[in-house]
Design a protein around this motif. Sequence first.
Motif, PDB file in Angstrom:
ATOM      1  N   GLN A 214       0.828  -1.209   0.000  1.00  0.00           N
ATOM      2  CA  GLN A 214       0.000   0.000   0.000  1.00  0.00           C
ATOM      3  C   GLN A 214       0.861   1.257   0.000  1.00  0.00           C
ATOM      4  OE1 GLN A 214      -2.800   0.039   3.244  1.00  0.00           O
ATOM      5  NE2 GLN A 214      -3.907  -1.776   2.520  1.00  0.00           N
ATOM      6  N   ALA A 215       1.915   1.250   0.823  1.00  0.00           N
ATOM      7  CA  ALA A 215       2.801   2.414   0.892  1.00  0.00           C
ATOM      8  C   ALA A 215       3.495   2.645  -0.437  1.00  0.00           C
ATOM      9  CB  ALA A 215       3.833   2.215   2.006  1.00  0.00           C
ATOM     10  N   LEU A 216       3.943   1.576  -1.080  1.00  0.00           N
ATOM     11  CA  LEU A 216       4.601   1.717  -2.382  1.00  0.00           C
ATOM     12  C   LEU A 216       3.631   2.240  -3.431  1.00  0.00           C
ATOM     13  CD1 LEU A 216       6.873   0.092  -0.975  1.00  0.00           C
ATOM     14  CD2 LEU A 216       7.166  -1.145  -3.117  1.00  0.00           C
ATOM     15  N   HIS A 217       2.411   1.697  -3.420  1.00  0.00           N
ATOM     16  CA  HIS A 217       1.404   2.141  -4.390  1.00  0.00           C
ATOM     17  C   HIS A 217       1.101   3.622  -4.206  1.00  0.00           C
ATOM     18  CE1 HIS A 217      -2.050   1.920  -7.058  1.00  0.00           C
ATOM     19  NE2 HIS A 217      -2.761   2.552  -6.130  1.00  0.00           N
ATOM     20  N   HIS A 218       0.969   4.056  -2.950  1.00  0.00           N
ATOM     21  CA  HIS A 218       0.672   5.457  -2.676  1.00  0.00           C
ATOM     22  C   HIS A 218       1.818   6.359  -3.122  1.00  0.00           C
ATOM     23  CE1 HIS A 218       0.109   9.121  -0.133  1.00  0.00           C
ATOM     24  NE2 HIS A 218      -1.169   8.881  -0.426  1.00  0.00           N
ATOM     25  N   ALA A 219       3.047   5.855  -3.046  1.00  0.00           N
ATOM     26  CA  ALA A 219       4.219   6.629  -3.457  1.00  0.00           C
ATOM     27  C   ALA A 219       4.441   6.573  -4.957  1.00  0.00           C
ATOM     28  CB  ALA A 219       5.453   6.129  -2.724  1.00  0.00           C
ATOM     29  N   GLY A 220       3.653   5.764  -5.650  1.00  0.00           N
ATOM     30  CA  GLY A 220       3.778   5.666  -7.103  1.00  0.00           C
ATOM     31  C   GLY A 220       4.977   4.879  -7.566  1.00  0.00           C
ATOM     32  N   THR A 221       5.401   3.891  -6.761  1.00  0.00           N
ATOM     33  CA  THR A 221       6.544   3.075  -7.151  1.00  0.00           C
ATOM     34  C   THR A 221       6.216   1.600  -6.998  1.00  0.00           C
ATOM     35  OG1 THR A 221       8.871   2.580  -6.698  1.00  0.00           O
ATOM     36  CG2 THR A 221       7.504   3.183  -4.827  1.00  0.00           C
ATOM     37  N   SER A 222       6.820   0.781  -7.817  1.00  0.00           N
ATOM     38  CA  SER A 222       6.666  -0.671  -7.688  1.00  0.00           C
ATOM     39  C   SER A 222       8.029  -1.338  -7.590  1.00  0.00           C
ATOM     40  CB  SER A 222       5.903  -1.240  -8.897  1.00  0.00           C
ATOM     41  OG  SER A 222       6.597  -0.932 -10.102  1.00  0.00           O
ATOM     42  N   ALA A 223       9.057  -0.539  -7.335  1.00  0.00           N
ATOM     43  CA  ALA A 223      10.426  -1.057  -7.260  1.00  0.00           C
ATOM     44  C   ALA A 223      10.639  -1.739  -5.923  1.00  0.00           C
ATOM     45  CB  ALA A 223      11.433   0.070  -7.455  1.00  0.00           C
ATOM     46  N   ALA A 224      10.135  -2.967  -5.811  1.00  0.00           N
ATOM     47  CA  ALA A 224      10.246  -3.685  -4.543  1.00  0.00           C
ATOM     48  C   ALA A 224      10.468  -5.164  -4.802  1.00  0.00           C
ATOM     49  CB  ALA A 224       9.004  -3.470  -3.694  1.00  0.00           C
ATOM     50  N   THR A 225      11.080  -5.819  -3.830  1.00  0.00           N
ATOM     51  CA  THR A 225      11.370  -7.245  -3.899  1.00  0.00           C
ATOM     52  C   THR A 225      10.683  -7.952  -2.739  1.00  0.00           C
ATOM     53  OG1 THR A 225      13.525  -6.865  -4.923  1.00  0.00           O
ATOM     54  CG2 THR A 225      13.222  -8.970  -3.792  1.00  0.00           C
ATOM     55  N   LEU A 226      10.134  -9.121  -3.014  1.00  0.00           N
ATOM     56  CA  LEU A 226       9.604  -9.978  -1.961  1.00  0.00           C
ATOM     57  C   LEU A 226      10.538 -11.166  -1.823  1.00  0.00           C
ATOM     58  CD1 LEU A 226       7.508 -11.056   0.059  1.00  0.00           C
ATOM     59  CD2 LEU A 226       6.266 -12.039  -1.887  1.00  0.00           C
ATOM     60  N   LEU A 227      11.130 -11.313  -0.641  1.00  0.00           N
ATOM     61  CA  LEU A 227      12.034 -12.429  -0.378  1.00  0.00           C
ATOM     62  C   LEU A 227      11.415 -13.288   0.727  1.00  0.00           C
ATOM     63  CD1 LEU A 227      14.734 -13.794  -0.950  1.00  0.00           C
ATOM     64  CD2 LEU A 227      15.794 -12.284   0.744  1.00  0.00           C
ATOM     65  N   PRO A 228      10.789 -14.432   0.366  1.00  0.00           N
ATOM     66  CA  PRO A 228      10.050 -15.246   1.345  1.00  0.00           C
ATOM     67  C   PRO A 228      10.961 -16.174   2.153  1.00  0.00           C
ATOM     68  CG  PRO A 228       9.803 -16.184  -0.835  1.00  0.00           C
ATOM     69  CD  PRO A 228      10.653 -14.954  -0.999  1.00  0.00           C
ATOM     70  N   VAL A 229      11.542 -15.650   3.218  1.00  0.00           N
ATOM     71  CA  VAL A 229      12.487 -16.431   4.022  1.00  0.00           C
ATOM     72  C   VAL A 229      11.788 -17.043   5.230  1.00  0.00           C
ATOM     73  CG1 VAL A 229      14.318 -14.844   3.323  1.00  0.00           C
ATOM     74  CG2 VAL A 229      13.213 -14.550   5.551  1.00  0.00           C
ATOM     75  N   HIS A 230      12.421 -18.072   5.797  1.00  0.00           N
ATOM     76  CA  HIS A 230      11.910 -18.688   7.024  1.00  0.00           C
ATOM     77  C   HIS A 230      12.282 -17.839   8.239  1.00  0.00           C
ATOM     78  CE1 HIS A 230      10.264 -22.364   5.377  1.00  0.00           C
ATOM     79  NE2 HIS A 230      11.318 -22.448   4.577  1.00  0.00           N
ATOM     80  N   LEU A 231      11.640 -18.130   9.351  1.00  0.00           N
ATOM     81  CA  LEU A 231      11.732 -17.287  10.541  1.00  0.00           C
ATOM     82  C   LEU A 231      12.984 -17.497  11.383  1.00  0.00           C
ATOM     83  CD1 LEU A 231       8.138 -17.089  12.061  1.00  0.00           C
ATOM     84  CD2 LEU A 231       9.716 -15.187  11.746  1.00  0.00           C
ATOM     85  N   THR A 232      13.550 -18.666  11.358  1.00  0.00           N
ATOM     86  CA  THR A 232      14.689 -18.922  12.242  1.00  0.00           C
ATOM     87  C   THR A 232      15.910 -18.134  11.782  1.00  0.00           C
ATOM     88  OG1 THR A 232      15.327 -20.866  10.961  1.00  0.00           O
ATOM     89  CG2 THR A 232      13.877 -21.226  12.831  1.00  0.00           C
ATOM     90  N   GLY A 233      16.780 -17.818  12.743  1.00  0.00           N
ATOM     91  CA  GLY A 233      17.930 -16.989  12.443  1.00  0.00           C
ATOM     92  C   GLY A 233      18.831 -17.554  11.368  1.00  0.00           C
ATOM     93  N   ASP A 234      19.181 -18.836  11.469  1.00  0.00           N
ATOM     94  CA  ASP A 234      20.097 -19.436  10.505  1.00  0.00           C
ATOM     95  C   ASP A 234      19.473 -19.512   9.107  1.00  0.00           C
ATOM     96  OD1 ASP A 234      22.021 -19.733  12.429  1.00  0.00           O
ATOM     97  OD2 ASP A 234      21.586 -21.850  12.822  1.00  0.00           O
ATOM     98  N   ALA A 235      18.199 -19.921   9.050  1.00  0.00           N
ATOM     99  CA  ALA A 235      17.541 -20.059   7.744  1.00  0.00           C
ATOM    100  C   ALA A 235      17.370 -18.709   7.072  1.00  0.00           C
ATOM    101  CB  ALA A 235      16.191 -20.753   7.911  1.00  0.00           C
ATOM    102  N   SER A 236      16.954 -17.701   7.830  1.00  0.00           N
ATOM    103  CA  SER A 236      16.759 -16.376   7.224  1.00  0.00           C
ATOM    104  C   SER A 236      18.096 -15.767   6.807  1.00  0.00           C
ATOM    105  CB  SER A 236      16.009 -15.451   8.182  1.00  0.00           C
ATOM    106  OG  SER A 236      16.672 -15.339   9.423  1.00  0.00           O
ATOM    107  N   TYR A 237      19.136 -15.969   7.616  1.00  0.00           N
ATOM    108  CA  TYR A 237      20.455 -15.452   7.239  1.00  0.00           C
ATOM    109  C   TYR A 237      20.925 -16.083   5.932  1.00  0.00           C
ATOM    110  CZ  TYR A 237      25.494 -14.974   7.013  1.00  0.00           C
ATOM    111  OH  TYR A 237      26.770 -14.732   6.560  1.00  0.00           O
TER     112      TYR A 237
END
Length: 339
Positions: A214-237
């Motif tokens: 929503q914030a990106l849309h309101h700012a008129g930009t779509s320059a964003a990445t979705l990185l679907p990582v797991h929650l644990t520290g080692d996996a997300s790192y």
Amino acid sequence: MTETSPASTPASTLAELAQLAGVSVATVSRALAGNPVIAKATRSRIEVLAREHGFQLNQAARNLRLKRTGAIAVVLPLGHEAEQHLSDPFFMSLLAPLADAIADRGHDLLLSRVIPRDDRWLDAIVDAGRADGVIVIGQSNQSAAIERVAARYRPMIVWGADGQSQAQITVGTDNVAGGRMAAEHLLNQGRTRLAFVGNIEVPEFAARYAGFEQALHHAGTSAATLLPVHLTGDASYSAIEDYLAGHPSPDGIVAASDVIAMSALRALAGHGKRVPQDVGVIGYDDVLISMYTTPSLTTIRQDVARGAKTMVDLLFQRMEGQEVASVVMEPELILRNSA
């Protein structure tokens, strides 16, 4: 003839203690259970008599008679995060005030970390009869199973995202507002290449991502990445490290949790990226350790102490047959040094 003192003839039953106190058996039972209906002075007098006579209320028998267990089940379903543990900083920050609130109600906490093997895991818990009520911490990817049980089992409260037309009663933060707040802060700093880091299979994370978009849309930009990582520290790192090794770095990161944000700080440092000069990083939760990272973590705060008390209050109201509604708390942007 020698007169026998009350202390030398200990009361062994409620009836005997009631006779000594000059009240009914029901009054003694309620007084020893801490029932506020009984006047404080009367409760105190009965408690003193009970101590003098070494009398203890058989709580197990009382619960059996009242069809109660004296316990509240707190369940953590980890359908999407089988490697997550109770030592997770968010779980720890929520469980402590939750345990206190349950104890204040005179109940024990029965804690279960569940790796769902089928869609009947919650049915098994509520049907076992081991608890008077259930608090579910997080919806994970188990929303359908939770919703189905909530439709038939009333004494249950869920920490998680509020949904429209759902049977489950939830307590949680306005995750859409939190995600939007984090993205807007980075955009207002002039950052243009944002990334959202987190697994949006989780309803709470999906809502945070919706606010981010929503914030990106309101700012008129779509320059964003979705990185679907797991929650644990080692996996997300590992996931963030792999991404940075093969892609240009974003200049702003909104992490779905503080644990993920801390992994981002570590991975960025390994790639020579300065935070916040090169990349601004914002977490979510405001767990205690977030203020001690290097740099200290800007984050979206959830008031977990208030949330824990609210969940217990709502649960006991439902246990008493009262109608309650879901509670959505407002998030707060906590400004530190990472963004």
